[in-house]
Design a protein around this motif. Structure first.
Motif, mmCIF file in Angstrom:
data_model
loop_
_atom_site.group_PDB
_atom_site.id
_atom_site.type_symbol
_atom_site.label_atom_id
_atom_site.label_comp_id
_atom_site.label_asym_id
_atom_site.label_seq_id
_atom_site.Cartn_x
_atom_site.Cartn_y
_atom_site.Cartn_z
ATOM 1 N N ASN A 143 0.848 -1.183 0.000
ATOM 2 C CA ASN A 143 0.000 0.000 0.000
ATOM 3 C C ASN A 143 0.890 1.243 0.000
ATOM 4 O OD1 ASN A 143 -1.737 2.113 0.480
ATOM 5 N ND2 ASN A 143 -2.938 1.013 2.010
ATOM 6 N N PRO A 144 0.928 2.006 -1.113
ATOM 7 C CA PRO A 144 1.805 3.165 -1.183
ATOM 8 C C PRO A 144 1.257 4.387 -0.457
ATOM 9 C CG PRO A 144 0.565 3.008 -3.201
ATOM 10 C CD PRO A 144 0.217 1.787 -2.370
ATOM 11 N N PHE A 145 0.025 4.314 0.041
ATOM 12 C CA PHE A 145 -0.645 5.500 0.576
ATOM 13 C C PHE A 145 0.130 6.143 1.730
ATOM 14 C CE2 PHE A 145 -3.947 8.051 2.599
ATOM 15 C CZ PHE A 145 -4.455 8.708 1.481
ATOM 16 N N GLY A 146 0.799 5.361 2.540
ATOM 17 C CA GLY A 146 1.543 5.914 3.668
ATOM 18 C C GLY A 146 2.922 6.421 3.300
ATOM 19 N N SER A 147 3.306 6.288 2.039
ATOM 20 C CA SER A 147 4.636 6.669 1.586
ATOM 21 C C SER A 147 4.693 8.149 1.209
ATOM 22 C CB SER A 147 5.010 5.812 0.369
ATOM 23 O OG SER A 147 6.045 6.399 -0.358
ATOM 24 N N ASP A 191 1.385 8.432 -16.375
ATOM 25 C CA ASP A 191 1.361 6.974 -16.517
ATOM 26 C C ASP A 191 2.554 6.340 -15.801
ATOM 27 O OD1 ASP A 191 0.196 4.537 -17.815
ATOM 28 O OD2 ASP A 191 2.204 4.484 -18.705
ATOM 29 N N ALA A 192 3.732 6.916 -15.963
ATOM 30 C CA ALA A 192 4.940 6.375 -15.325
ATOM 31 C C ALA A 192 4.828 6.438 -13.802
ATOM 32 C CB ALA A 192 6.176 7.127 -15.805
ATOM 33 N N MET A 193 4.296 7.541 -13.285
ATOM 34 C CA MET A 193 4.141 7.673 -11.828
ATOM 35 C C MET A 193 3.188 6.616 -11.297
ATOM 36 S SD MET A 193 2.076 8.581 -9.134
ATOM 37 C CE MET A 193 0.840 9.817 -9.244
ATOM 38 N N MET A 194 2.069 6.431 -11.963
ATOM 39 C CA MET A 194 1.091 5.459 -11.478
ATOM 40 C C MET A 194 1.645 4.034 -11.554
ATOM 41 S SD MET A 194 -2.525 7.124 -12.666
ATOM 42 C CE MET A 194 -2.059 7.508 -14.338
ATOM 43 N N ALA A 242 -5.223 19.592 -8.113
ATOM 44 C CA ALA A 242 -6.442 19.172 -8.818
ATOM 45 C C ALA A 242 -7.167 18.054 -8.077
ATOM 46 C CB ALA A 242 -6.115 18.719 -10.240
ATOM 47 N N MET A 243 -6.411 17.252 -7.295
ATOM 48 C CA MET A 243 -7.016 16.148 -6.549
ATOM 49 C C MET A 243 -6.252 15.920 -5.249
ATOM 50 S SD MET A 243 -7.514 12.206 -7.705
ATOM 51 C CE MET A 243 -8.228 10.997 -6.612
ATOM 52 N N ALA A 244 -6.975 15.927 -4.147
ATOM 53 C CA ALA A 244 -6.387 15.623 -2.836
ATOM 54 C C ALA A 244 -6.756 14.185 -2.468
ATOM 55 C CB ALA A 244 -6.915 16.591 -1.783
ATOM 56 N N LEU A 245 -5.763 13.383 -2.177
ATOM 57 C CA LEU A 245 -6.000 11.984 -1.814
ATOM 58 C C LEU A 245 -6.576 11.875 -0.412
ATOM 59 C CD1 LEU A 245 -2.679 10.470 -3.168
ATOM 60 C CD2 LEU A 245 -4.931 10.405 -4.245
ATOM 61 N N ASP A 272 4.355 12.797 -2.695
ATOM 62 C CA ASP A 272 5.153 13.790 -3.421
ATOM 63 C C ASP A 272 4.996 13.612 -4.926
ATOM 64 O OD1 ASP A 272 6.013 14.821 -1.008
ATOM 65 O OD2 ASP A 272 8.022 13.935 -1.130
ATOM 66 N N ALA A 273 5.058 12.356 -5.399
ATOM 67 C CA ALA A 273 4.913 12.078 -6.831
ATOM 68 C C ALA A 273 3.507 12.451 -7.305
ATOM 69 C CB ALA A 273 5.206 10.610 -7.117
ATOM 70 N N HIS A 274 2.500 12.127 -6.502
ATOM 71 C CA HIS A 274 1.119 12.474 -6.847
ATOM 72 C C HIS A 274 0.966 13.987 -6.947
ATOM 73 C CE1 HIS A 274 -3.181 13.223 -6.264
ATOM 74 N NE2 HIS A 274 -3.344 12.066 -6.867
ATOM 75 N N ASP A 275 1.501 14.712 -5.975
ATOM 76 C CA ASP A 275 1.395 16.168 -5.980
ATOM 77 C C ASP A 275 2.108 16.776 -7.182
ATOM 78 O OD1 ASP A 275 -0.057 15.965 -3.654
ATOM 79 O OD2 ASP A 275 1.574 16.629 -2.342
#
Length: 92
Positions: A15-19, A71-74, A33-36, A24-27
């Motif tokens: 689970n990458p959510f706690g990483s 795509d690469a980040m995901m 545009a989207m807050a996790l 940082d990569a998502h931001d």
């Protein structure tokens, strides 16, 4: 603001959510545009998840996710494909 639940197939049970790296990569790709909010794992299929977020700009989320960088980040964090997604408009 719009609540989004994205159902996705993943290649890992980690689970990458706690990483911090994941956030940082998502931001970097999606900006504000989207807050996790959460990453939920399917109890019957560990390779299927629901990613929950608050979306401010759905068009920006869509376009960012379709770039080579998006795509690469995901894929870096195990996302293989989006199976479906659901949107709920929330009162401002």
């Amino acid at each position: 603001m719009t609540l989004m639940v994205s159902i996705a197939r993943v290649s890992t049970t980690e689970n990458p959510f706690g990483s911090k790296d994941f956030h940082d990569a998502h931001d970097k790709i999606f900006g504000d545009a989207m807050a996790l909010k959460a990453l939920l794992r399917d109890p019957n299929d560990p390779y299927q998840i629901a990613l929950v977020g608050d979306v401010k700009d759905i068009d920006r989320v869509r376009s960012a996710s379709r770039t080579a960088e998006g795509d690469a980040m995901m894929r870096r964090f195990g996302f293989v494909e989006q199976l479906s997604y659901f949107l709920q408009e929330e009162d401002a």
